[in-house]
Write an enzyme that holds these catalytic residues in place. Structure first.
Site, PDB file in Angstrom:
ATOM      1  N   HIS A  18       0.816  -1.143   0.115  1.00 15.03           N
ATOM      2  CA  HIS A  18       0.172   0.358  -0.011  1.00 15.03           C
ATOM      3  C   HIS A  18       0.887   1.450   0.002  1.00 15.03           C
ATOM      4  CE1 HIS A  18      -2.953  -2.705   2.338  1.00 15.03           C
ATOM      5  NE2 HIS A  18      -3.606  -2.408   1.178  1.00 15.03           N
ATOM      6  N   LYS A  42     -16.008  -8.388  12.089  1.00 20.10           N
ATOM      7  CA  LYS A  42     -15.509  -9.143  13.385  1.00 20.10           C
ATOM      8  C   LYS A  42     -14.179  -9.828  12.951  1.00 20.10           C
ATOM      9  CE  LYS A  42     -20.031 -11.167  14.914  1.00 20.10           C
ATOM     10  NZ  LYS A  42     -20.675 -11.630  14.029  1.00 20.10           N
ATOM     11  N   ARG A  91      -1.704  -6.308  -8.201  1.00 20.93           N
ATOM     12  CA  ARG A  91      -0.740  -7.105  -7.747  1.00 20.93           C
ATOM     13  C   ARG A  91      -0.590  -8.058  -9.013  1.00 20.93           C
ATOM     14  NH1 ARG A  91      -2.745  -8.416  -1.989  1.00 20.93           N
ATOM     15  NH2 ARG A  91      -4.501  -8.334  -3.199  1.00 20.93           N
ATOM     16  N   SER A 129      -2.723  -7.984   3.041  1.00 21.89           N
ATOM     17  CA  SER A 129      -2.990  -7.725   4.673  1.00 21.89           C
ATOM     18  C   SER A 129      -3.199  -9.117   5.179  1.00 21.89           C
ATOM     19  CB  SER A 129      -4.068  -6.697   4.665  1.00 21.89           C
ATOM     20  OG  SER A 129      -3.693  -5.581   4.012  1.00 21.89           O
TER      21      SER A 129
END
Ligand code: PNS
Length: 162
Positions: A18, A42, A91, A129
């Site tokens: 990022h 969550k 990517r 991530s």
């Protein structure tokens, strides 16, 4: 007039991939707004506020980078900011279909709004991530995959010392 690019995403958390996209985008935009999706999940490691705080910390010395939150439709947010384009990173090939669908949907909703794609550096093309979180949770090294501030915050969440 300043050219403003909106770089939206989940950023849970910000990775070096990022960071690379933001740095590249600053060559073409006067201001880059990193816009965190305001959608508490969550399974997320960080709240949207924490993610935005970390991003602001990482880019504290780059005055042309702003950090914001958004909810609802991206196109509405982009309009509300009077921005010129959406920025997304690409990517490998696997990103293409998802990005293509999103871009086409956004174009249908806002025909004048363009999405600009930046290809990450080859050293970042595998960083996501999700995988960084998994490696960190399982005790692996994440050095060089996320900024130091993000690594420290991840370790704190996970109760890891190193
Ligand atoms: O980092 P991500 O999770 O790939 O980012 C996805 C994001 C936040 C860009 C996308 O989910 C989004 O724009 N959400 C806002 C809702 C919206 O506008 N949906 C219509 C486009 S499909």
């Amino acid at each position: 007039m300043a050219r403003v690019g909106i770089y939206p995403g989940s950023f849970d958390p910000l990775t070096m991939g990022h960071v690379n996209i933001v740095q590249r985008s600053l060559r073409y935009f006067d201001v880059v707004v990193v816009a965190v999706l305001n959608h508490p999940e969550k399974r997320a490691m960080f709240t949207p506020e924490e993610r935005a705080g970390l991003i602001a910390d990482v880019f504290t010395d780059e005055k042309r980078v702003q950090v914001d939150h958004f909810g609802g439709l991206l196109v509405d947010y982009v309009r509300s900011r009077g921005a010129d384009a959406v920025i997304r990173g690409l990517r490998a090939v696997q990103d293409f279909e998802y990005e293509f669908q999103m871009t086409m949907m956004n174009r249908r909703l806002a025909p004048d709004l363009d999405t600009v794609f930046m290809m990450t550096d080859e050293e970042h093309f595998y960083i996501a991530s999700r995988t960084v979180k998994e490696v960190a949770k399982l005790g692996g090294t994440i050095d060089g995959l996320v900024p130091e501030q993000v690594k420290a915050a991840m370790f704190e969440k996970l109760g890891r010392s190193q």
